[in-house]
Design a protein around this motif. Structure first.
Motif, mmCIF file in Angstrom:
data_model
loop_
_atom_site.group_PDB
_atom_site.id
_atom_site.type_symbol
_atom_site.label_atom_id
_atom_site.label_comp_id
_atom_site.label_asym_id
_atom_site.label_seq_id
_atom_site.Cartn_x
_atom_site.Cartn_y
_atom_site.Cartn_z
ATOM 1 N N ALA A 46 0.830 -1.206 0.000
ATOM 2 C CA ALA A 46 0.000 0.000 0.000
ATOM 3 C C ALA A 46 0.866 1.259 0.000
ATOM 4 N N THR A 47 1.956 1.234 0.743
ATOM 5 C CA THR A 47 2.868 2.377 0.792
ATOM 6 C C THR A 47 3.496 2.624 -0.574
ATOM 7 N N ALA A 48 3.975 1.565 -1.213
ATOM 8 C CA ALA A 48 4.597 1.695 -2.535
ATOM 9 C C ALA A 48 3.609 2.256 -3.553
ATOM 10 N N GLU A 49 2.378 1.777 -3.524
ATOM 11 C CA GLU A 49 1.372 2.239 -4.477
ATOM 12 C C GLU A 49 0.955 3.676 -4.199
ATOM 13 N N PHE A 50 0.814 4.037 -2.927
ATOM 14 C CA PHE A 50 0.436 5.396 -2.560
ATOM 15 C C PHE A 50 1.489 6.393 -3.045
#
Length: 229
Positions: A46-50
């Protein structure tokens, strides 16, 4: 599909994504998501995509650490690499590099990885994604000032980290070392690898905390001293 078949498919797809990226002549924004990934979990993804979306990154390369200098007694790097590869299978904007885990008997430092990325992808604009806890220790990293020259750093705020300390350190890095560094609040799940390992060891469920393929992999190989339900 059996786990072994899914793993083989994941590695094949990852190699295809790596090949396509290397052959591209377009100048791209490349995010680097480094870490032990012990194990990788949904908050990592989720962090990478955000951050990919927020900064308009074209791709994010995950680079599992091989022998990190600041951590000991971590799971075998082959297992950690396999779980990351499976977790990124269905996202064409994510791929995985084995650069650090392929470094036999060598301690892995961020500066060496950034040099490798700069040589391998000389036309790309590099964004290094890390946790705010790591940012507070950056002056202890090998040749840390060179890191600032090779990439823009993005500090993802994590729960439990002193926000004021991180803000003060970032301002100091900007002033003293001309660092290009941002602090970003990521509205992702409050999950940590430590928490997941403790649940596995206690025989508790990790469903929905990690990708289903990772849960299955941990159970099959009886990793972290137990099996999830």
């Amino acid at each position: 599909m059996l786990l072994e078949e899914r793993l083989a498919l994941s590695h094949k797809k990852n190699e295809e994504k790596l090949k396509t990226f290397k052959e591209s002549n377009e100048k791209m924004k490349l995010g680097i998501m480094g870490g032990t990934f012990n194990p990788i979990h949904n908050a990592h993804l989720a962090t990478a995509e955000f951050i990919r979306d927020k900064y308009g990154l074209d791709k994010v390369v995950f680079i599992p650490t091989g022998d990190p200098p600041h951590k000991r007694n971590i799971l075998d790097k082959k297992h950690r690499f396999n779980m990351v590869v499976m977790s990124t299978l269905k996202n064409d904007d994510f791929f995985v590099s084995d650069y650090e885990i392929a470094s036999k008997g060598e301690t892995n430092y961020t500066v060496d990885t950034l040099r490798y990325i700069g040589q391998t992808y000389p036309n790309e604009e590099i964004y290094f994604i890390t946790g705010s806890d790591a940012v507070n220790q950056m002056e202890s990293w090998k040749e840390f000032q060179e890191n600032f020259k090779r990439a823009k750093f993005i500090a993802a705020i994590r729960p439990g980290i002193d926000l004021l300390e991180t803000q003060e350190n970032i301002e100091r890095y900007r002033k003293d070392y001309s660092a290009n560094i941002d602090m970003v609040y990521v509205p992702s799940l409050e999950i940590s690898s430590t928490y997941i390992r403790s649940r596995v060891k206690s025989g508790k469920s990790i469903k929905y905390l990690v990708p289903g393929r990772v849960e299955e992999y941990i159970r099959k190989y009886n990793l972290y001293g137990g099996a999830s339900r």
